[in-house]
Design a protein around this motif. Structure first.
Motif, PDB file in Angstrom:
ATOM      1  N   TRP A  84       0.818  -1.207   0.000  1.00 46.55           N
ATOM      2  CA  TRP A  84       0.000   0.000   0.000  1.00 46.55           C
ATOM      3  C   TRP A  84       0.856   1.263   0.000  1.00 46.55           C
ATOM      4  O   TRP A  84       0.461   2.290  -0.569  1.00 46.55           O
ATOM      5  CB  TRP A  84      -0.962  -0.009   1.178  1.00 46.55           C
ATOM      6  N   LEU A  85       2.050   1.195   0.594  1.00 47.83           N
ATOM      7  CA  LEU A  85       2.957   2.338   0.543  1.00 47.83           C
ATOM      8  C   LEU A  85       3.518   2.517  -0.870  1.00 47.83           C
ATOM      9  O   LEU A  85       3.642   3.647  -1.353  1.00 47.83           O
ATOM     10  CB  LEU A  85       4.092   2.147   1.542  1.00 47.83           C
ATOM     11  N   ARG A  86       3.854   1.404  -1.507  1.00 44.10           N
ATOM     12  CA  ARG A  86       4.358   1.479  -2.882  1.00 44.10           C
ATOM     13  C   ARG A  86       3.305   2.060  -3.816  1.00 44.10           C
ATOM     14  O   ARG A  86       3.604   2.881  -4.684  1.00 44.10           O
ATOM     15  CB  ARG A  86       4.788   0.094  -3.379  1.00 44.10           C
ATOM     16  N   GLN A  87       2.062   1.636  -3.623  1.00 43.24           N
ATOM     17  CA  GLN A  87       0.987   2.122  -4.489  1.00 43.24           C
ATOM     18  C   GLN A  87       0.710   3.600  -4.248  1.00 43.24           C
ATOM     19  O   GLN A  87       0.465   4.354  -5.202  1.00 43.24           O
ATOM     20  CB  GLN A  87      -0.284   1.305  -4.253  1.00 43.24           C
ATOM     21  N   ALA A  88       0.770   4.031  -2.982  1.00 48.18           N
ATOM     22  CA  ALA A  88       0.554   5.450  -2.677  1.00 48.18           C
ATOM     23  C   ALA A  88       1.618   6.309  -3.361  1.00 48.18           C
ATOM     24  O   ALA A  88       1.309   7.357  -3.946  1.00 48.18           O
ATOM     25  CB  ALA A  88       0.581   5.667  -1.166  1.00 48.18           C
ATOM     26  N   ALA A  89       2.865   5.868  -3.300  1.00 51.83           N
ATOM     27  CA  ALA A  89       3.956   6.605  -3.945  1.00 51.83           C
ATOM     28  C   ALA A  89       3.789   6.583  -5.463  1.00 51.83           C
ATOM     29  O   ALA A  89       4.061   7.590  -6.140  1.00 51.83           O
ATOM     30  CB  ALA A  89       5.303   6.002  -3.547  1.00 51.83           C
ATOM     31  N   GLU A  90       3.335   5.465  -5.986  1.00 49.04           N
ATOM     32  CA  GLU A  90       3.132   5.354  -7.434  1.00 49.04           C
ATOM     33  C   GLU A  90       2.044   6.319  -7.899  1.00 49.04           C
ATOM     34  O   GLU A  90       2.186   6.972  -8.944  1.00 49.04           O
ATOM     35  CB  GLU A  90       2.754   3.922  -7.797  1.00 49.04           C
ATOM     36  N   TYR A  91       0.958   6.429  -7.142  1.00 43.71           N
ATOM     37  CA  TYR A  91      -0.113   7.358  -7.498  1.00 43.71           C
ATOM     38  C   TYR A  91       0.380   8.810  -7.413  1.00 43.71           C
ATOM     39  O   TYR A  91       0.024   9.649  -8.246  1.00 43.71           O
ATOM     40  CB  TYR A  91      -1.315   7.169  -6.576  1.00 43.71           C
ATOM     41  N   TYR A  92       1.175   9.093  -6.394  1.00 43.80           N
ATOM     42  CA  TYR A  92       1.738  10.441  -6.221  1.00 43.80           C
ATOM     43  C   TYR A  92       2.597  10.805  -7.431  1.00 43.80           C
ATOM     44  O   TYR A  92       2.447  11.889  -8.012  1.00 43.80           O
ATOM     45  CB  TYR A  92       2.571  10.489  -4.941  1.00 43.80           C
ATOM     46  N   ILE A  93       3.483   9.904  -7.807  1.00 45.14           N
ATOM     47  CA  ILE A  93       4.365  10.158  -8.947  1.00 45.14           C
ATOM     48  C   ILE A  93       3.547  10.297 -10.226  1.00 45.14           C
ATOM     49  O   ILE A  93       3.778  11.196 -11.037  1.00 45.14           O
ATOM     50  CB  ILE A  93       5.402   9.024  -9.077  1.00 45.14           C
ATOM     51  N   GLY A  94       2.578   9.417 -10.395  1.00 46.13           N
ATOM     52  CA  GLY A  94       1.741   9.479 -11.595  1.00 46.13           C
ATOM     53  C   GLY A  94       0.965  10.772 -11.693  1.00 46.13           C
ATOM     54  O   GLY A  94       0.770  11.319 -12.788  1.00 46.13           O
ATOM     55  N   LEU A  95       0.506  11.285 -10.542  1.00 42.05           N
ATOM     56  CA  LEU A  95      -0.261  12.529 -10.535  1.00 42.05           C
ATOM     57  C   LEU A  95       0.569  13.689 -11.058  1.00 42.05           C
ATOM     58  O   LEU A  95       0.100  14.459 -11.914  1.00 42.05           O
ATOM     59  CB  LEU A  95      -0.734  12.829  -9.108  1.00 42.05           C
ATOM     60  N   PHE A  96       1.798  13.819 -10.578  1.00 39.85           N
ATOM     61  CA  PHE A  96       2.611  14.973 -10.959  1.00 39.85           C
ATOM     62  C   PHE A  96       3.314  14.788 -12.303  1.00 39.85           C
ATOM     63  O   PHE A  96       3.605  15.773 -12.981  1.00 39.85           O
ATOM     64  CB  PHE A  96       3.628  15.282  -9.859  1.00 39.85           C
ATOM     65  N   GLN A  97       3.571  13.550 -12.685  1.00 38.03           N
ATOM     66  CA  GLN A  97       4.150  13.324 -14.003  1.00 38.03           C
ATOM     67  C   GLN A  97       3.086  13.345 -15.098  1.00 38.03           C
ATOM     68  O   GLN A  97       3.396  13.636 -16.252  1.00 38.03           O
ATOM     69  CB  GLN A  97       4.889  11.982 -14.042  1.00 38.03           C
ATOM     70  N   GLY A  98       1.844  13.049 -14.718  1.00 35.36           N
ATOM     71  CA  GLY A  98       0.783  12.930 -15.716  1.00 35.36           C
ATOM     72  C   GLY A  98      -0.046  14.178 -15.929  1.00 35.36           C
ATOM     73  O   GLY A  98      -0.978  14.169 -16.739  1.00 35.36           O
TER      74      GLY A  98
END
Length: 216
Positions: free
Chosen positions: A48-62
């Motif tokens: 769940w921590l990995r997924q939270a970080a992935e969503y964070y990165i995706g939000l700002f990169q996307g």
């Protein structure tokens, strides 16, 4: 039309460039600190921590950086948070930088052989100690070139903050051009200043890439 000599234009642009440089340094430093935190979440053993970080990165990169700046500068006041142009610029660039740097460094961590982790475990090192002493130093060394390359992009991205009213190089150049009607001189000097700021870093990136290639 206001009379400006060439040196008047150059002097005012150089004074404005100080804010561009300061914004770049603060945003990169803040992005690096936050980026390390996001990186640790991204490589965490907990899903769940990995997924939270992935969503964070995706939000700002996307999403476009300009839209992120608009949401901070125009959106937060609607929620009752007053924010100045400088604060919005620093916060927007820092959040964006943290996402990109975390992903760059994650690539460095994943490029390391599993034997590095195994070596740390065989020595009885705690997970955090392994990261601090073995994994992260190597990951940062491997990714020095793309990290410096991102800094070049960040410097150029500071130009977007002129749209929310931050008085950096581009906004100042627009004001000078409106007063002098000398676009070739004004924007030519702006391009030259950006070149002086970015080209040495670009060359340094090439040197780092060659060093990394020789080591491997």
């Amino acid at each position: 039309m206001i009379e400006f000599t060439f040196w008047d234009i150059l002097r005012n642009l150089l004074l404005a460039a100080r804010w561009t440089i300061l914004l770049s340094i603060v945003a990169f430093a803040g992005g690096a600190i936050a980026g390390v935190a996001i990186l640790l979440l991204r490589i965490s053993k907990r899903r769940w921590l990995r997924q939270a970080a992935e969503y964070y990165i995706g939000l700002f990169q996307g999403t476009p950086l300009l839209m992120q700046l608009f949401l901070l500068f125009f959106g937060l006041p609607l929620l009752g948070f007053r924010i100045e142009a400088w604060t919005a610029a620093v916060l927007g660039l820092t959040l964006c930088a943290s996402a990109y740097l975390a992903e760059i460094w994650r690539g460095g961590v994943q490029s390391l052989p599993n034997g590095q982790w195994d070596a740390g475990s065989s020595l009885g090192l705690h997970y955090i100690t392994q990261l601090r002493l073995i994994i992260l130093p190597q990951a940062f060394a491997i990714t020095r070139a793309p990290t410096v390359g991102f800094l070049v992009q960040l410097i150029k991205s500071t130009a977007l903050t002129s749209i929310i009213g931050f008085e950096e190089l581009v906004r100042t150049s627009n004001a000078i051009n409106n007063a002098t009607f000398e676009p070739f001189t004004v924007y030519g000097l702006v391009a030259l200043i950006y070149f002086v700021l970015c080209y040495p870093l670009t060359r340094y990136t090439k040197i780092l890439e060659l060093r990394t290639a020789r080591q491997h």
